[in-house]
Design a protein around this motif. Structure first.
Motif, short mmCIF file in Angstrom:
data_model
loop_
_atom_site.label_atom_id
_atom_site.label_comp_id
_atom_site.label_asym_id
_atom_site.label_seq_id
_atom_site.Cartn_x
_atom_site.Cartn_y
_atom_site.Cartn_z
N GLU A 186 -57.77 27.89 42.20
CA GLU A 186 -57.62 26.53 42.72
C GLU A 186 -57.22 25.56 41.62
OE1 GLU A 186 -60.52 23.00 44.42
OE2 GLU A 186 -61.08 25.09 44.80
N LEU A 187 -57.81 25.72 40.43
CA LEU A 187 -57.45 24.85 39.30
C LEU A 187 -56.02 25.11 38.86
CD1 LEU A 187 -60.76 25.07 37.20
CD2 LEU A 187 -60.08 23.30 38.84
N ASP A 188 -55.63 26.38 38.79
CA ASP A 188 -54.25 26.72 38.43
C ASP A 188 -53.27 26.16 39.47
OD1 ASP A 188 -54.81 28.05 36.07
OD2 ASP A 188 -54.96 30.02 37.02
N ASN A 189 -53.62 26.29 40.73
CA ASN A 189 -52.74 25.79 41.80
C ASN A 189 -52.56 24.28 41.70
OD1 ASN A 189 -52.19 28.26 43.00
ND2 ASN A 189 -53.87 28.11 44.46
N LEU A 190 -53.62 23.58 41.32
CA LEU A 190 -53.53 22.12 41.21
C LEU A 190 -52.55 21.73 40.11
CD1 LEU A 190 -54.54 19.36 42.14
CD2 LEU A 190 -56.40 19.55 40.47
N VAL A 191 -52.61 22.43 38.98
CA VAL A 191 -51.68 22.15 37.89
C VAL A 191 -50.25 22.45 38.33
CG1 VAL A 191 -50.97 22.79 35.55
CG2 VAL A 191 -53.40 22.54 36.09
N PHE A 192 -50.08 23.57 39.01
CA PHE A 192 -48.74 23.94 39.47
C PHE A 192 -48.21 22.93 40.49
CE2 PHE A 192 -45.82 26.52 42.12
CZ PHE A 192 -44.91 26.86 41.13
N MET A 235 -47.21 27.46 47.73
CA MET A 235 -47.15 26.62 46.55
C MET A 235 -45.75 26.55 45.96
SD MET A 235 -50.12 25.34 45.97
CE MET A 235 -49.80 24.76 44.31
N VAL A 236 -44.89 27.46 46.36
CA VAL A 236 -43.56 27.55 45.76
C VAL A 236 -42.61 26.58 46.45
CG1 VAL A 236 -41.62 29.06 45.21
CG2 VAL A 236 -43.95 29.96 45.19
N CYS A 283 -55.41 22.98 31.92
CA CYS A 283 -54.89 24.30 31.53
C CYS A 283 -55.68 24.89 30.38
CB CYS A 283 -53.43 24.18 31.10
SG CYS A 283 -52.25 23.97 32.41
N ARG A 284 -55.90 24.08 29.37
CA ARG A 284 -56.51 24.59 28.15
C ARG A 284 -58.00 24.89 28.31
NH1 ARG A 284 -53.19 24.93 24.04
NH2 ARG A 284 -51.31 23.63 23.91
N ILE A 285 -58.71 24.10 29.10
CA ILE A 285 -60.13 24.42 29.26
C ILE A 285 -60.30 25.66 30.14
CG2 ILE A 285 -60.92 22.06 28.87
CD1 ILE A 285 -61.40 21.83 31.87
N VAL A 286 -59.37 25.87 31.08
CA VAL A 286 -59.42 27.12 31.85
C VAL A 286 -59.15 28.30 30.94
CG1 VAL A 286 -58.30 28.46 33.67
CG2 VAL A 286 -58.84 26.05 34.07
N GLN A 287 -58.18 28.14 30.05
CA GLN A 287 -57.87 29.21 29.10
C GLN A 287 -59.07 29.51 28.20
OE1 GLN A 287 -55.55 27.95 25.78
NE2 GLN A 287 -54.67 29.96 25.38
N THR A 288 -59.73 28.47 27.72
CA THR A 288 -60.79 28.64 26.73
C THR A 288 -62.13 29.01 27.34
OG1 THR A 288 -59.67 26.95 25.38
CG2 THR A 288 -61.93 27.53 24.76
N ARG A 323 -59.14 16.50 37.58
CA ARG A 323 -58.81 16.65 39.00
C ARG A 323 -58.59 15.28 39.66
NH1 ARG A 323 -63.39 20.72 41.41
NH2 ARG A 323 -62.12 22.58 41.73
N GLY A 324 -59.48 14.35 39.33
CA GLY A 324 -59.39 13.03 39.95
C GLY A 324 -58.06 12.36 39.69
N ILE A 325 -57.59 12.43 38.45
CA ILE A 325 -56.32 11.81 38.09
C ILE A 325 -55.16 12.46 38.85
CG2 ILE A 325 -54.66 11.54 36.19
CD1 ILE A 325 -57.15 11.31 34.32
#
Length: 249
Positions: free
Chosen positions: A143-149, A189-190, A124-129, A91-93
């Motif tokens: 919120e994590l997905d939105n940040l990646v998007f 977000m779009v 992405c991958r840690i959310v998936q796992t 998140r910080g990065i």
């Protein structure tokens, strides 16, 4: 000595630590963190000066890479404390990059965009796992997905289609669609470029990259994050012992 010159020396020292400690397949996490803490003490004065975001991003990346490498051990397990640190540094990065955008952003060196892509794919991958574990720890998955998007849109907004940021944005998007297929961005977000797409983030026709984009960037640190078929195999199982899950990092 100018601020720029000091930052260059600090960055060289930081990346020397990353090369010698953080990126090793069998790194000593305690020793690595001590080295990073010593570096931070020496250069902390620069963190409040202009253009310090790149030092801060590198510092986050060093920790993130060290944690990821340490989890590759055959006997490793994931602990809640380590998972929280991975989320925090990722998140910080991403937030540092988005929050400090200016007219010079498009001229950054490619390694900055690589760090951002690595952070997004890690998230992405840690959310998936570990989605159930993250939910149990009161993380907002949306919120994590939105940040990646948001980062994907940010990368794709930089320069022409041949720009490194734009290319990496497409690759992260390809992975994101596969890893989080049920994600749909909220209207705010779009971006304009995605408006009107009701079938998902992008259609298959809009993605012209090969099935395995990792082949294009195999010399990157953390190239396995770009492997389309890696799945959950990149991450260890969750620690079963209650006492282990709160192990300090």
């Amino acid at each position: 000595v100018t601020n720029y010159e000091q930052r260059m020396v600090a960055e060289v020292q930081l990346y020397w630590i990353i090369y010698n400690k953080c990126s090793l397949a069998k790194n000593d996490l305690v020793d690595t963190k001590l080295a990073l803490e010593a570096w931070q003490r020496e250069w902390m004065r620069l963190f409040n000066e202009p253009r310090s975001q790149f030092l801060q991003m590198g510092f986050h990346f060093a920790h993130l890479l060290a944690y990821c490498q340490s989890l590759k051990s055959p006997k490793s397990v994931m602990h809640s404390s380590i998972l929280k640190e991975i989320v925090r540094h990722s998140r910080g990065i991403i937030n540092l990059a988005i929050d400090t955008t200016d007219e010079r952003t498009r001229h950054l060196t490619d390694h900055i965009y690589h760090i951002l892509s690595f952070s997004a794919l890690t998230l992405c991958r840690i959310v998936q796992t570990y989605e159930p574990n993250l939910r149990a720890a009161s993380y907002e998955i949306a919120e994590l997905d939105n940040l990646v998007f948001e980062l994907i849109n940010w990368l794709k907004s930089i320069g022409p289609p041949c720009h490194a940021a734009h290319i990496l944005g497409e690759i992260v998007l390809t992975q994101f669609r596969k890893i989080r297929p049920n994600y749909f961005p909220t209207p705010q977000m779009v971006t304009i470029s995605l408006t009107g797409n009701t079938e998902g983030i992008l259609t298959d026709e809009e993605l012209s990259f090969p099935a395995d984009p990792s082949l294009m960037y195999s010399n990157f640190v953390g190239w396995e994050m770009f492997d389309m078929d890696a799945g959950e195999s990149l991450w260890p199982e969750w620690a079963r012992s209650d006492s282990d899950t709160d192990r300090p990092v």
